[in-house]
Design a protein around this motif. Sequence first.
Motif, mmCIF file in Angstrom:
data_model
loop_
_atom_site.group_PDB
_atom_site.id
_atom_site.type_symbol
_atom_site.label_atom_id
_atom_site.label_comp_id
_atom_site.label_asym_id
_atom_site.label_seq_id
_atom_site.Cartn_x
_atom_site.Cartn_y
_atom_site.Cartn_z
ATOM 1 N N ALA A 41 0.858 -1.196 0.000
ATOM 2 C CA ALA A 41 0.000 0.000 0.000
ATOM 3 C C ALA A 41 0.886 1.235 0.000
ATOM 4 C CB ALA A 41 -0.891 0.011 1.241
ATOM 5 N N CYS A 42 0.426 2.290 -0.629
ATOM 6 C CA CYS A 42 1.218 3.520 -0.617
ATOM 7 C C CYS A 42 0.944 4.275 0.689
ATOM 8 C CB CYS A 42 0.903 4.375 -1.833
ATOM 9 S SG CYS A 42 -0.687 5.185 -1.776
ATOM 10 N N PRO A 43 1.840 5.156 1.084
ATOM 11 C CA PRO A 43 1.619 5.868 2.344
ATOM 12 C C PRO A 43 0.498 6.895 2.241
ATOM 13 C CG PRO A 43 3.590 6.690 1.268
ATOM 14 C CD PRO A 43 3.125 5.520 0.457
ATOM 15 N N SER A 44 0.072 7.176 1.029
ATOM 16 C CA SER A 44 -0.977 8.151 0.688
ATOM 17 C C SER A 44 -0.462 9.591 0.765
ATOM 18 C CB SER A 44 -2.240 7.990 1.545
ATOM 19 O OG SER A 44 -2.047 8.530 2.828
ATOM 20 N N CYS A 45 -1.105 10.450 0.000
ATOM 21 C CA CYS A 45 -0.795 11.887 0.005
ATOM 22 C C CYS A 45 -2.018 12.606 -0.548
ATOM 23 C CB CYS A 45 0.462 12.169 -0.824
ATOM 24 S SG CYS A 45 0.191 12.003 -2.584
ATOM 25 N N SER A 46 -1.873 13.880 -0.841
ATOM 26 C CA SER A 46 -3.058 14.635 -1.259
ATOM 27 C C SER A 46 -3.596 14.173 -2.619
ATOM 28 C CB SER A 46 -2.731 16.126 -1.299
ATOM 29 O OG SER A 46 -1.753 16.346 -2.274
ATOM 30 N N ARG A 47 -2.820 13.382 -3.341
ATOM 31 C CA ARG A 47 -3.310 12.886 -4.635
ATOM 32 C C ARG A 47 -4.235 11.678 -4.476
ATOM 33 N NH1 ARG A 47 2.030 13.700 -6.595
ATOM 34 N NH2 ARG A 47 2.107 15.413 -8.079
#
Length: 371
Positions: A270-276
């Motif tokens: 999983a990606c760490p996530s960001c505003s995108r």
Amino acid sequence: MSHPSPIQRRVTRKIRVGSVYVGGDAPITVQTMTNTDTCDVEATVAQIQRCVNAGADIVRVSVPSMDAAEAFGVIRQRVPGVPLVADIHFDHRIALAVAEKGVDCLRINPGNIGSDDKVREVVDCARHHGISMRIGVNAGSLEKDIQKKYREPTGEALLESAMRHIDILDRLNFHEFKVSVKASNVFLTLDAYRLLSKQIDNPLHLGVTEAGVFRSGTVKSAIALGGLLLDGIGDTLRVSLAAEPEEEVKVGFDILKSLGIRSNGINFIACPSCSRQEFDVIRVMQALEARLEDVRLPMDVSVIGCKVNGPGEAKEADIGVVGASPKSLVYRHGEKSHLIPTATLVDEIEKMVRERVAEETARQSRIIVKG
Ligand code: SF4
């Protein structure tokens, strides 16, 4: 779609702990230890069951008294087939008692039992019942003369202590044992096991003792055990955490999974996530981890917040999801497959995983019927 592990495992003697083998070409086993009062049979049986459900291959139970040995006998009958190790210190009568009650392995140091006759009695009893043993040396409880000689715990000090116990069993021509040389310090742990692995071919039980609370203990264990496993050292492991034993089992498998050595369920990417991010990655991953905890089939599931890194990861996974709105793109076995509603990602991914488990179960049954 997991990549095979490039680790060359050191060749060790294979021993048996009940229904599982440790060492040789046997898979690296994950074990844990109960923390209930052994005399509380109900609580101990329930905890063993939770550990087994989490994937534990072997469970150790502390047996500090003859009352606990009696309780152990009842526990043994209540969890048939679960490989059980009895943790015993000093009193050889307890070892003899649990041997009669069906223990699979004795964690006892022969040098601490007392007279030669007592040691011989325990070893003869273990041989008679087909029980293996574990010698366990801890940096915090080294013999006084070794402490004096080395002034502080060192790899050599742990090795010398272990070799004393090993020599006793060797002289009695008993070779069905594994050995641990644990310390709470990462470098000391690495040093001790590396030295020991050059001296003996018995299987090694890895662990960082008193590693600490869940988060820091996990990190410490992953560094020390990971370093040893990368060297090809280690045949079974226990992650010692101030946490519930089933959590130790999960962390143990996560370490093996990270190195591509052994899987016990889903390897999530999983990606760490960001505003995108096109959906709440953290919330989705937390929900998926909880819902799919029972899955034992090894598989890579990639869940990525947007198209920046999504396709690359999805192509490498068994099931891959690239976040987009209102629909996310699913890859299966590296190929684009179909779109799913992003609003119900957790349900959709759970459904795909469970379908994959059902397909694999059906495939395995066909092989068994044909065979
Ligand atoms: S994959 Fe997309 S959402 Fe995830 S961290 Fe990278 S840019 Fe952000």
